[in-house]
Design a protein around this motif. Structure first.
Motif, PDB file in Angstrom:
ATOM      1  N   GLY A   1      46.288  54.737  39.730  1.00  0.00           N
ATOM      2  CA  GLY A   1      47.472  55.305  39.083  1.00  0.00           C
ATOM      3  C   GLY A   1      48.544  55.629  40.103  1.00  0.00           C
ATOM      4  N   GLY A   2      49.687  56.082  39.609  1.00  0.00           N
ATOM      5  CA  GLY A   2      50.780  56.506  40.473  1.00  0.00           C
ATOM      6  C   GLY A   2      51.571  55.371  41.095  1.00  0.00           C
ATOM      7  N   LEU A   3      51.464  54.172  40.524  1.00  0.00           N
ATOM      8  CA  LEU A   3      52.187  53.015  41.062  1.00  0.00           C
ATOM      9  C   LEU A   3      53.589  52.987  40.459  1.00  0.00           C
ATOM     10  CD1 LEU A   3      49.305  50.382  40.747  1.00  0.00           C
ATOM     11  CD2 LEU A   3      49.863  51.843  42.712  1.00  0.00           C
TER      12      LEU A   3
ATOM     13  N   THR B   1      39.875  55.119  40.231  1.00  0.00           N
ATOM     14  CA  THR B   1      38.647  55.269  39.455  1.00  0.00           C
ATOM     15  C   THR B   1      37.918  53.932  39.423  1.00  0.00           C
ATOM     16  OG1 THR B   1      39.778  56.855  38.026  1.00  0.00           O
ATOM     17  CG2 THR B   1      37.711  55.940  37.211  1.00  0.00           C
ATOM     18  N   LEU B   2      36.625  53.975  39.667  1.00  0.00           N
ATOM     19  CA  LEU B   2      35.788  52.787  39.565  1.00  0.00           C
ATOM     20  C   LEU B   2      35.513  52.537  38.087  1.00  0.00           C
ATOM     21  CD1 LEU B   2      34.090  50.689  41.166  1.00  0.00           C
ATOM     22  CD2 LEU B   2      32.210  52.310  41.014  1.00  0.00           C
ATOM     23  N   LEU B   3      35.755  51.323  37.624  1.00  0.00           N
ATOM     24  CA  LEU B   3      35.525  50.991  36.216  1.00  0.00           C
ATOM     25  C   LEU B   3      34.184  50.300  36.040  1.00  0.00           C
ATOM     26  CD1 LEU B   3      38.991  49.669  35.041  1.00  0.00           C
ATOM     27  CD2 LEU B   3      38.031  51.958  34.805  1.00  0.00           C
ATOM     28  N   GLY B   4      33.331  50.889  35.259  1.00  0.00           N
ATOM     29  CA  GLY B   4      32.059  50.265  34.877  1.00  0.00           C
ATOM     30  C   GLY B   4      31.162  49.871  36.024  1.00  0.00           C
ATOM     31  N   ASP B   5      30.231  49.012  35.714  1.00  0.00           N
ATOM     32  CA  ASP B   5      29.272  48.504  36.676  1.00  0.00           C
ATOM     33  C   ASP B   5      29.898  47.402  37.513  1.00  0.00           C
ATOM     34  OD1 ASP B   5      27.243  50.164  35.739  1.00  0.00           O
ATOM     35  OD2 ASP B   5      26.719  48.746  34.150  1.00  0.00           O
ATOM     36  N   PRO B   6      29.298  47.112  38.685  1.00  0.00           N
ATOM     37  CA  PRO B   6      29.781  45.982  39.470  1.00  0.00           C
ATOM     38  C   PRO B   6      29.799  44.717  38.635  1.00  0.00           C
ATOM     39  CG  PRO B   6      28.202  47.257  40.729  1.00  0.00           C
ATOM     40  CD  PRO B   6      28.195  47.793  39.316  1.00  0.00           C
ATOM     41  N   LEU B   7      30.790  43.871  38.894  1.00  0.00           N
ATOM     42  CA  LEU B   7      30.964  42.641  38.126  1.00  0.00           C
ATOM     43  C   LEU B   7      30.002  41.534  38.522  1.00  0.00           C
ATOM     44  CD1 LEU B   7      34.848  42.473  38.023  1.00  0.00           C
ATOM     45  CD2 LEU B   7      33.305  43.186  36.216  1.00  0.00           C
TER      46      LEU B   7
END
Length: 105
Positions: A31-33, A94-100
């Protein structure tokens, strides 16, 4: 004797081979971009972490957010280091979900 020697050489080659770390691909929401230089600063922050490659960047629905897809060697760095690198420059991450994906996934 020849079979024993061949087997010993094969085993020594196996144990001497470097262990390959798992490559991870994760998504970070930042965020903050508020301007184009913000995403440049965040990108440089991520790339400053050893083994990190930015695979993709997508602007969020809110133009002040962005989604970075990042690949890295988890034997060298961690997701905590990625988040810390971004947050040290004043941007929430923030990290989203599990590793891809990657090795072992």
């Amino acid at each position: 004797m020849r079979n024993i020697l061949s087997g010993a050489l094969a085993l020594s080659a196996l144990f001497a081979a470097p262990a390959f770390a798992a490559e991870q691909v994760v998504r970070l929401e930042v965020g903050g971009l508020t301007c184009p230089s913000c995403s440049f600063i965040v990108g440089n922050s991520l790339k400053s972490v050893e083994s990190v490659v930015i695979e993709d960047f997508v602007e969020g629905e809110d133009s002040s957010e962005g989604l970075y897809t990042v690949r890295f060697d988890d034997e060298i760095t961690s997701t905590d280091a990625l988040i810390a690198a971004v947050e040290e420059n004043g941007y929430p991450a923030t990290l989203l979900g599990d590793p891809l994906g990657g090795e072992g996934s």
